[in-house]
Write an enzyme that holds these catalytic residues in place. Structure first.
Site, PDB file in Angstrom:
ATOM      1  N   GLU A 192     -11.403   3.458   5.867  1.00  0.00           N
ATOM      2  CA  GLU A 192     -10.373   4.380   6.391  1.00  0.00           C
ATOM      3  C   GLU A 192     -11.124   5.469   7.156  1.00  0.00           C
ATOM      4  OE1 GLU A 192      -8.206   6.612   3.413  1.00  0.00           O
ATOM      5  OE2 GLU A 192      -6.556   7.077   4.793  1.00  0.00           O
ATOM      6  N   HIS A 230      -9.616   1.047  -1.267  1.00  0.00           N
ATOM      7  CA  HIS A 230      -9.557   1.643   0.065  1.00  0.00           C
ATOM      8  C   HIS A 230     -10.970   1.540   0.649  1.00  0.00           C
ATOM      9  CE1 HIS A 230      -5.796   3.237  -1.338  1.00  0.00           C
ATOM     10  NE2 HIS A 230      -5.617   4.054  -0.314  1.00  0.00           N
ATOM     11  N   ASP A 235       1.752   3.978   2.841  1.00  0.00           N
ATOM     12  CA  ASP A 235       0.701   4.811   2.221  1.00  0.00           C
ATOM     13  C   ASP A 235       1.298   5.988   1.429  1.00  0.00           C
ATOM     14  OD1 ASP A 235      -1.893   5.391   1.532  1.00  0.00           O
ATOM     15  OD2 ASP A 235      -2.560   5.965   3.532  1.00  0.00           O
ATOM     16  N   ASP A 236       1.597   7.089   2.109  1.00  0.00           N
ATOM     17  CA  ASP A 236       2.176   8.281   1.469  1.00  0.00           C
ATOM     18  C   ASP A 236       3.345   8.767   2.331  1.00  0.00           C
ATOM     19  OD1 ASP A 236       0.005   8.922  -0.685  1.00  0.00           O
ATOM     20  OD2 ASP A 236      -1.114   8.558   1.168  1.00  0.00           O
ATOM     21  N   HIS A 286       0.865  -1.200   0.000  1.00  0.00           N
ATOM     22  CA  HIS A 286       0.000   0.000   0.000  1.00  0.00           C
ATOM     23  C   HIS A 286       0.891   1.236   0.000  1.00  0.00           C
ATOM     24  CE1 HIS A 286      -3.833   2.074   1.805  1.00  0.00           C
ATOM     25  NE2 HIS A 286      -3.149   2.901   1.014  1.00  0.00           N
TER      26      HIS A 286
END
Ligand code: HPA
Ligand code: ZN
Length: 335
Positions: free
Chosen positions: A200, A197, A278-279, A17
């Site tokens: 979340e 996703h 993720d980021d 991810h």
């Protein structure tokens, strides 16, 4: 360094991810802005980092899409991808399945092929220069229409052999999986794996929809599944892989404190959890930082950490023989 920190650092792992646009570090953002003559609303790298103070997903997405404006050429996308793989290799990531958001670029006039060819060039270099294998997942922006997702899937057809799957990201609340039933079915027909996703920020009902209507192969995040006993039992029984992202959850206020993170309960209930970044450029850490900070906050054992690293290979879209080879490497390391 504690024993567990050193153990995590050397543990072979997969990352499942990761949004490649979310690995754009402020330093590279400035470099590309200059190279391409694009102006960005910040004076310094420090000012960019200071702006990364989010109170929810949308806060982050606004800045993340603005940051992506500096990405214009094939070389930019190659540089972006290779920079991520260097970080990943340093964390002992052996395999990564990375998302990209084509619509973020095609809607600015950057050709689909420029994005894909650049990313693939970075992925090829990662394999030859760093020994890290990877796959590319085309993610649809859920705040846009299903018709626009179909147009994106159409653009992808000449490049289909480059993709392992499709995903669904961006603003979750108000954009349920049910909005994308047809385009996910079409992606499946093309032989692609399906991720979304779910849970979340969105409610457990969205997780049910991702399973029942999209028929996903892997779930991204899934945190709010823990509010629904029937979902917990189902995810456990089906051994659905969840790509959980602790530092993302902290930065986007999905959890108030890492101490409250649901991973220990997820593991206790038999869920197939993996840890991911993720980021990472926006959330303050790559994959090892996610393992280490979570382990420190909730007190993970060496066995739990090992289980999640094994899950990361098992939950990948690699052929079975390769999964087993990597899982055996984790076992050998643990022993
Ligand atoms: N959630 C939804 N969309 C995203 C994310 C995320 O964490 N990162 C990039 N796009
Ligand atoms: Zn994500």
């Amino acid at each position: 360094m504690t024993d567990l920190t050193a153990y995590i650092a050397g543990l072979p792992k997969a990352e499942l991810h990761l949004h490649i646009e979310g690995s754009l570090e402020p330093e590279l953002m400035f470099e590309l802005a200059q190279r391409n003559g694009v102006s960005i609303p910040f004076d310094s790298v420090e000012a960019v980092r200071a702006a990364y103070d989010f109170s929810n997903l949308q806060d982050f997405l606004d800045i993340y899409y603005a940051g992506a404006n500096v990405l214009l050429t094939r070389q930019d996308f190659e540089d972006l991808a290779f920079a991520y793989f260097q970080r990943a290799a340093a964390d002992n990531v052996r395999h990564a399945e990375i998302f990209f958001d084509p619509q973020t670029h095609t809607d600015r006039g950057v050709a689909f092929g420029v994005v894909v060819e650049g990313l693939i060039a970075g992925m090829d270099r990662a394999k030859t220069e760093l020994g890290v294998t990877s796959g590319l997942i085309l993610s649809f922006l859920r705040h846009l229409t299903e018709e626009e997702a179909f147009a994106t899937l159409e653009m992808a057809k000449p490049y289909l052999h480059h993709f392992i799957g499709v995903g669904l990201d961006s603003s979750e609340v108000g954009h349920p999986p049910s909005k994308f039933v047809r385009v996910f079915a079409a992606a499946r027909e093309l032989g692609l794996k399906l991720c979304a996703h779910a849970g979340e920020e969105g409610p457990p009902a969205y997780v049910h929809e991702a399973l029942d209507l999209l028929h996903i192969d892997r779930m991204d995040h899934g945190n709010r599944s823990m509010e629904d006993e029937s979902l917990i039992q189902r995810l456990s029984a089906e051994q659905m892989t969840l790509t959980v992202c602790p530092l993302s959850n902290l930065k986007l206020c999905v959890v108030k404190d890492l101490k409250d993170h649901p991973v220990p309960e997820m593991l206790r209930r038999g869920l197939h959890v993996t840890l991911n970044s993720d980021d990472p450029a926006y959330f303050g850490g790559y994959v090892n930082a996610n393992y280490i900070r979570l382990a420190e906050a909730v007190g993970l054992s060496k066995e739990q950490v090992t289980e999640m690293a094994k899950n990361s290979f098992e939950g990948s879209f690699l052929p079975d023989a390769q999964k087993l080879k990597y899982m055996a490497e984790v076992d050998a390391y643990a022993a």
